[in-house]
Structures are given as structure tokens and as C-alpha cells.
Write a protein that holds these residues in place. Structure first.
Motif, PDB file in Angstrom:
ATOM      1  N   GLU A  90       0.834  -1.196   0.000  1.00 16.89           N
ATOM      2  CA  GLU A  90       0.000   0.000   0.000  1.00 16.89           C
ATOM      3  C   GLU A  90       0.875   1.254   0.000  1.00 16.89           C
ATOM      4  O   GLU A  90       0.577   2.232  -0.697  1.00 16.89           O
ATOM      5  N   ASN A  91       1.959   1.232   0.773  1.00 15.77           N
ATOM      6  CA  ASN A  91       2.902   2.360   0.771  1.00 15.77           C
ATOM      7  C   ASN A  91       3.460   2.601  -0.622  1.00 15.77           C
ATOM      8  O   ASN A  91       3.504   3.742  -1.115  1.00 15.77           O
ATOM      9  N   SER A  92       3.921   1.527  -1.266  1.00 16.04           N
ATOM     10  CA  SER A  92       4.535   1.660  -2.587  1.00 16.04           C
ATOM     11  C   SER A  92       3.536   2.120  -3.641  1.00 16.04           C
ATOM     12  O   SER A  92       3.868   2.902  -4.544  1.00 16.04           O
ATOM     13  N   LYS A  93       2.322   1.628  -3.558  1.00 17.61           N
ATOM     14  CA  LYS A  93       1.284   2.052  -4.517  1.00 17.61           C
ATOM     15  C   LYS A  93       1.044   3.551  -4.408  1.00 17.61           C
ATOM     16  O   LYS A  93       0.967   4.262  -5.429  1.00 17.61           O
ATOM     17  N   THR A  94       0.945   4.047  -3.194  1.00 14.30           N
ATOM     18  CA  THR A  94       0.702   5.471  -2.988  1.00 14.30           C
ATOM     19  C   THR A  94       1.864   6.311  -3.503  1.00 14.30           C
ATOM     20  O   THR A  94       1.665   7.362  -4.125  1.00 14.30           O
ATOM     21  N   ALA A  95       3.090   5.829  -3.261  1.00 13.64           N
ATOM     22  CA  ALA A  95       4.278   6.546  -3.747  1.00 13.64           C
ATOM     23  C   ALA A  95       4.347   6.544  -5.266  1.00 13.64           C
ATOM     24  O   ALA A  95       4.713   7.551  -5.894  1.00 13.64           O
ATOM     25  N   ALA A  96       4.018   5.415  -5.888  1.00 15.59           N
ATOM     26  CA  ALA A  96       4.039   5.322  -7.351  1.00 15.59           C
ATOM     27  C   ALA A  96       3.015   6.271  -7.962  1.00 15.59           C
ATOM     28  O   ALA A  96       3.290   6.953  -8.965  1.00 15.59           O
ATOM     29  N   ILE A 350       2.744  10.498   2.184  1.00 15.06           N
ATOM     30  CA  ILE A 350       2.306   9.142   2.534  1.00 15.06           C
ATOM     31  C   ILE A 350       1.661   9.132   3.911  1.00 15.06           C
ATOM     32  O   ILE A 350       0.620   8.494   4.129  1.00 15.06           O
ATOM     33  N   LYS A 351       2.255   9.854   4.851  1.00 16.56           N
ATOM     34  CA  LYS A 351       1.699   9.872   6.204  1.00 16.56           C
ATOM     35  C   LYS A 351       0.317  10.513   6.225  1.00 16.56           C
ATOM     36  O   LYS A 351      -0.597  10.064   6.942  1.00 16.56           O
ATOM     37  N   GLU A 352       0.126  11.550   5.418  1.00 23.33           N
ATOM     38  CA  GLU A 352      -1.183  12.188   5.343  1.00 23.33           C
ATOM     39  C   GLU A 352      -2.212  11.240   4.730  1.00 23.33           C
ATOM     40  O   GLU A 352      -3.361  11.172   5.181  1.00 23.33           O
ATOM     41  N   LYS A 353      -1.786  10.504   3.711  1.00 27.37           N
ATOM     42  CA  LYS A 353      -2.702   9.605   3.012  1.00 27.37           C
ATOM     43  C   LYS A 353      -3.019   8.348   3.812  1.00 27.37           C
ATOM     44  O   LYS A 353      -4.165   7.881   3.853  1.00 27.37           O
ATOM     45  N   LEU A 354      -2.001   7.763   4.451  1.00 32.28           N
ATOM     46  CA  LEU A 354      -2.160   6.447   5.072  1.00 32.28           C
ATOM     47  C   LEU A 354      -2.099   6.476   6.595  1.00 32.28           C
ATOM     48  O   LEU A 354      -2.361   5.452   7.236  1.00 32.28           O
ATOM     49  N   GLY A 355      -1.696   7.594   7.163  1.00 32.40           N
ATOM     50  CA  GLY A 355      -1.669   7.696   8.612  1.00 32.40           C
ATOM     51  C   GLY A 355      -0.492   7.024   9.275  1.00 32.40           C
ATOM     52  O   GLY A 355      -0.532   6.728  10.469  1.00 32.40           O
ATOM     53  N   ARG A 356       0.577   6.777   8.546  1.00 30.54           N
ATOM     54  CA  ARG A 356       1.767   6.142   9.120  1.00 30.54           C
ATOM     55  C   ARG A 356       3.004   6.565   8.340  1.00 30.54           C
ATOM     56  O   ARG A 356       2.929   6.954   7.166  1.00 30.54           O
ATOM     57  N   ASP A 359       7.759   2.847   4.914  1.00 33.80           N
ATOM     58  CA  ASP A 359       9.019   2.124   4.968  1.00 33.80           C
ATOM     59  C   ASP A 359       9.993   2.708   3.943  1.00 33.80           C
ATOM     60  O   ASP A 359       9.608   3.465   3.037  1.00 33.80           O
ATOM     61  N   SER A 360      11.264   2.349   4.068  1.00 31.68           N
ATOM     62  CA  SER A 360      12.303   2.922   3.201  1.00 31.68           C
ATOM     63  C   SER A 360      12.079   2.620   1.728  1.00 31.68           C
ATOM     64  O   SER A 360      12.423   3.428   0.850  1.00 31.68           O
ATOM     65  N   TYR A 361      11.499   1.473   1.425  1.00 32.19           N
ATOM     66  CA  TYR A 361      11.316   1.078   0.034  1.00 32.19           C
ATOM     67  C   TYR A 361      10.261   1.909  -0.673  1.00 32.19           C
ATOM     68  O   TYR A 361      10.199   1.934  -1.903  1.00 32.19           O
ATOM     69  N   THR A 362       9.443   2.605   0.099  1.00 31.16           N
ATOM     70  CA  THR A 362       8.477   3.527  -0.483  1.00 31.16           C
ATOM     71  C   THR A 362       9.193   4.612  -1.273  1.00 31.16           C
ATOM     72  O   THR A 362       8.772   4.973  -2.378  1.00 31.16           O
TER      73      THR A 362
END
Length: 449
Positions: A90-96, A350-356, A359-362
């Protein structure tokens, strides 16, 4: 001047020209797309004066106008939106998605005739599903793919990707066995040839002399366990044969019992302060820790994790598992992005979108999208072979959200420091706290607490 020197000079000149263009446009990342490749070459004849009355016919390559990219250019993303790495996916999807939006705004600004189109597929953290989804993307004409997340998935799709010339760029596959020069797999993260020694140094400097490993039996788990054991033994420690489990397992009562027996014997021989459990897992960590709570001896020793558990949202959201993690001072390693304005921009989004915190790979995912964008600008064609060839030149001058992206001869991130993250309790809730770092240049641990 030798032919190779001429080519190198032309490539360098083109890189400098593009850097100048990007800076002039106010782009906040240094990126170096190189030579636009000729779509065809023709032979011409030149007359060259010499010291004798004669002429020499010389073959020269000239470039015809490039047809250029137009319309939507598809970029696939193989991400674990479900399964044992769901929060990472989910983190990576949001970053992409963030990077594609920004890249398309950039392309519009420079007047490019094409835009990126992101096509995301859920791999369910399953190597078999991942291959099915890659074939689905290929059927849609996708030739460049972000991800997948795990090394087991990369290993399972590598043969198909190589055979069909589909460029795979993983943000987080770290298995040493996948470091293969010349293939169609790039990785924007350091391999476990770097992480393994970092974890070994962490445990050894933390006073641990006897380690009992527990790991998921896949390409990633096996490779990381081996790399860590090698360095820990070199430092003078002892590595137990440990407990290897099926990565498809959903409960771990048998494995936890075996581990408890091993820890009990080691504590009697070495003392609790000298014994450590090295746990290589994904988000099945929540189930494992919940079952480990039933054995008093497992609360008495320190536990160490990896990039598979660092910053896991699932772990801190499970109260029982998080309580155990905090009690055993569970410290996990993950490669350290370079802190910068770009890093902070991605982190905040990412923190605004997902609340956390991501991770570094994001951050590596974000950088992959930009590196692909610059590479496509350089080759001016949706050609995975051409992008594959130019990508290392582009990344050599790319300072992204994760920092400098320097690739080695196998196409993997060449080096990195590692952040140390621990689960802590604060006001009745659990969170990840940045407690230290491993410094690659000095093979040393720096504690922040």
C-alpha cells in the motif's frame, strides 16, 4: 581518439545538456538522461585531405529524426496489496501514484507528447500470483514494471521477464542470489550482502554471542540468513541451526515450541543476556509473536528483525504482538534513505494519506518512476532494452527521495547505511521509533537512545 572514447564523450555531453534543461525548468532532482538513440543509420561519403594527393572514403553514422513517444505510455506495478506484505504494498502504490502524477506534470511542462499510465496489479505476496499478473500486464503491452516487492516473487517471474524482455525494477528485493549482471531485473535497494553484515554487527555489538535464527524458507529468507550467519561467525559468535518454516504457513505453534526449547537450552549454557533470536519474516510476525507470548523463556532474550518487519503497520496495530515486540526490544533493520527536502515531501504525503510513516522502500518506488521517466525521455521510445541500457547512466546522476541511486554491475543499489527501528509503547499505544543506524563505511553501530 578511440571509438569508445568518442561514444563516452557524446554520452557525457548529452547528459550535461539534459541536466541543464531540467535545472532550467526548476526540476527538483538531478537526473541525467543520456544520448537519444538513432532510429536508423545511413552511410555517407566524405573527402578527407591527406599528405598525399588522394581521397579517403569514410563511413560515418548520422541520425535520422526520432519518431518520438506519443500518447499513454504504460508502466506496470506488481505490488502486494494483500498477503504478508500488504502495508508495504500500500505504501509503494501510494508513492508510485504520487510520482506518476508529478512526472506527468513535468512532461506537460516541457511539452512532451506522452504521459505515463500506471497499471497496478495485486500480487497477494504470492510468487505464483505474481507471475500470473505479470503475464496479464504483458498481454496489455506493458514492458516496464515497478516491483515486485519480495525476492521470492522476483525469482519466480525472472525467467519470463528475461525471455520476453520485460524490464523489472524492484524497490525491495534483496536476495543475494538474484544479483545477476545482464538480466532484465534492476533493484533500487541494496542486497542482503550488505544487510546481513549490518545485522550481524548489530547483534554482536549488542552483546549477543549465541544467535538462534528463525526464518521463512524462501529465496529472501535463505539468502539473508546465510549472509548474516557468515558475518556473525567471522565476528566470533555462534549461530544455531535455527528454525526454518514454510512461507505459506498461517500458524506457528510447532515452530514456536521448537524455538522455545532451543532458547531455553542456550540460556542455560550462555545466560539470557548473551542469547538473541534473529527473526526473518514479513507480516506473519503478528501471528508468530502472539504465539510466542505463551513461552516465558521467549520473553527473556532480545529479538532482532529485518527489513521485512521494520515499520510494519500490521505489527504495531496488533496490541498483543506489539506488546511482545516492545518487551523483547525487537530491533529491525532497513536501508536508510538520505534525508532531504524530497524525502520529507514523500514522507509527509504518505503519512497524510495512510496515517503512518512509510518504509524505506516507499522512497525507492518513487525514485523508480522518475528514473523510468528520464530514461524514456532519453531513448524516446517504449523500448525496454534501450531503457535497460541507459538506466545506470540515468541513476548515476539521480538524487531522489531515497538519496543517490548508484547501481552496481548487477543492477542493484551498490551500498547503503541501515536505520534501526524498534517498537515502543507511548501513552498506551505502540509505534516505531528510530533508535539507531548502521554505518556502512565504518561497519559500526550508532545509537540514538
Amino acid at each position: 581518439m578511440a571509438e569508445s572514447s568518442v561514444k563516452a564523450s557524446k554520452t557525457f555531453a548529452a547528459i550535461i545538456a539534459v541536466i541543464t534543461l531540467l535545472i532550467g525548468l526548476g526540476i527538483g532532482v538531478v537526473a541525467a538522461p543520456a544520448v537519444f538513440p538513432p532510429p536508423e543509420a545511413v552511410t555517407v561519403t566524405e573527402t578527407v585531405p591527406t599528405t598525399v594527393p588522394t581521397t579517403v572514403t569514410v563511413a560515418t553514422t548520422v541520425t535520422a529524426p526520432a519518431p518520438g513517444l506519443t500518447g499513454e505510455v504504460p508502466i506496470g506495478a506488481l505490488l502486494p496489496l494483500s498477503g504478508d506484505l500488504a502495508t508495504f504494498g500500500e505504501n509503494s502504490k501510494t508513492a508510485a501514484e504520487m510520482a506518476v502524477y508529478e512526472a506527468n506534470a513535468f512532461l506537460e511542462k516541457i511539452g512532451a507528447a506522452w504521459r505515463l499510465k500506471l497499471i497496478v496489479e495485486d500480487t497477494a505476496t504470492s510468487p505464483d500470483v505474481c507471475l500470473e499478473k505479470l503475464k496479464s500486464l504483458a498481454a496489455k503491452g506493458v514492458k516496464i514494471v515497478v516491483g515486485p516487492q519480495s525476492s521470492a516473487e522476483v525469482r519466480n517471474i525472472k525467467g519470463y521477464a528475461d525471455a520476453n524482455k520485460i524490464l523489472i525494477i524492484s524497490q525491495s528485493s534483496t536476495a543475494p542470489g538474484l544479483a545477476i549482471p545482464g538480466d532484465f531485473v534492476y533493484r533500487f535497494c541494496p542486497t542482503d550482502f550488505v544487510q546481513g553484515p549490518a545485522i550481524a554487527r548489530l547483534m554482536f555489538d549488542d552483546g549477543i554471542s549465541y544467535v538462534i535464527p528463525v526464518w521463512r524458507g524462501d529465496a529472501w529468507g535463505d539468502g539473508l540468513k546465510e549472509a548474516t550467519e557468515k558475518r556473525f561467525v567471522e565476528l566470533g559468535g555462534v549461530f544455531d541451526e535455527g528454525v526454518r518454516y514454510d512461507p505459506e504457513a498461517k500458524e506457528f505453534s510447532a515452530e514456536v515450541k521448537v524455538l522455545a526449547d532451543k532458547v531455553r537450552a542456550a540460556v542455560e549454557a550462555y545466560g539470557a543476556d548473551k542469547v538473541g533470536v534473529f527473526y526473518i519474516a514479513f507480516e506473519e510476525v503478528t501471528t508468530f509473536f502472539t504465539q510466542a507470548r505463551d513461552y516465558d523463556v521467549l520473553w527473556q532474550v532480545k529479538w532482532y528483525g529485518t527489513d521485512g518487519t521494520a515499520l510494519s503497520g500490521a505489527l504495531i496495530e496488533d496490541t498483543a504482538a506489539a506488546e511482545f515486540a516492545a518487551a523483547v526490544k525487537f530491533v529491525s533493520t532497513i536501508f536508510a534513505p538520505t534525508k532531504s527536502d524530497k524525502f520529507e515531501k514523500v514522507r509527509s504525503y504518505i503519512k497524510e494519506k495512510l496515517g503512518r510513516d512509510p518504509d524505506s522502500y516507499t522512497y525507492a518506488t518513487y525514485d523508480i518512476v522518475w528514473a523510468v521517466t528520464y530514461s524514456l525521455l532519453a531513448v524516446n521510445s517504449y523500448d525496454p532494452e534501450a531503457v535497460k541500457a541507459i538506466l545506470p547512466d540515468v541513476t548515476a546522476s539521480l538524487f531522489g527521495a531515497s538519496g543517490w541511486v548508484v547501481l552496481d554491475e548487477a543492477g542493484d543499489r551498490a551500498f547503503a547505511d541501515y536505520d534501526l527501528w524498534a517498537v515502543v509503547e507511548e501513552d498506551g499505544t505502540f509505534k516505531w521509533e528510530h533508535v539507531g543506524a548502521y554505518r556502512y563505511a565504518t561497519d559500526s553501530i550508532e545509537w540514538f537512545i
